[in-house]
Design an enzyme around this catalytic site. Structure first.
Site, short mmCIF file in Angstrom:
data_model
loop_
_atom_site.label_atom_id
_atom_site.label_comp_id
_atom_site.label_asym_id
_atom_site.label_seq_id
_atom_site.Cartn_x
_atom_site.Cartn_y
_atom_site.Cartn_z
N CYS A 101 39.04 40.43 10.69
CA CYS A 101 38.39 41.64 10.19
C CYS A 101 39.20 42.83 10.69
O CYS A 101 40.39 42.69 10.94
CB CYS A 101 36.93 41.70 10.67
SG CYS A 101 36.76 41.75 12.46
N LEU A 102 38.57 43.96 10.86
CA LEU A 102 39.29 45.14 11.33
C LEU A 102 39.68 45.02 12.80
O LEU A 102 40.83 45.20 13.16
CB LEU A 102 38.44 46.39 11.11
CG LEU A 102 39.11 47.72 11.48
CD1 LEU A 102 40.28 48.01 10.56
CD2 LEU A 102 38.09 48.85 11.42
#
Length: 150
Positions: A101-102
């Site tokens: 993810c981020l």
């Protein structure tokens, strides 16, 4: 482009604020303990059996993704509903999967859910895509292959 960047930056700050919650911190720690992390430098982007699973939202994915041979994008909120159709049926439940993810927490939560769904070879990218870019690795988006410079 600036508007999208601002939205992603705001979202990144929101993720930091969410981490302030003790309950949320405990949930993330539990997920991190249950899932083997993988370091950026240990990923073989040329491995045709490896699935890089981006669990970010579509606008985040559009900003850039890790350029591997098998890239799937399933937003974290839809993972349980789409994993069988998009992963298990075409690739099997033993195929190697790296979630990201981020920054890492959503990837860890996604990896735990995949394990609960019967996927046996799931790891999470330590530091998410920000960690990836921070180590000097490239991402791909509509502009092509991009790499951060000092």
């Amino acid at each position: 482009m600036d508007n999208l960047h601002s939205k992603l930056e705001t979202y990144g700050h929101y993720c930091d604020e969410a981490l302030l919650s003790e309950h949320f911190k405990a949930l993330i720690e539990e997920a991190n303990a249950a899932v083997e992390p993988v370091e950026c430098d240990d990923i073989d982007l040329e491995d045709p059996s490896l699935i890089l699973l981006d669990v970010r939202e579509p606008e985040e994915f559009a900003s850039g993704y890790i350029p591997g041979k098998n890239i799937l994008t399933i937003p974290r909120g839809k993972l349980e509903f789409m994993a069988i159709e998009k992963i298990a049926k075409p690739y099997g439940q033993n195929t190697p999967i790296i979630t990201y993810c981020l920054k890492g927490p959503r990837g860890a939560l996604a990896a735990v859910q995949l394990q609960k769904l019967g996927f046996s070879n799931v790891r999470n990218l330590r530091g998410g895509i920000l960690g990836w870019v921070g180590k000097g690795h490239p991402i791909r988006n509509y502009l092509g292959l991009l790499q951060a410079s000092d």
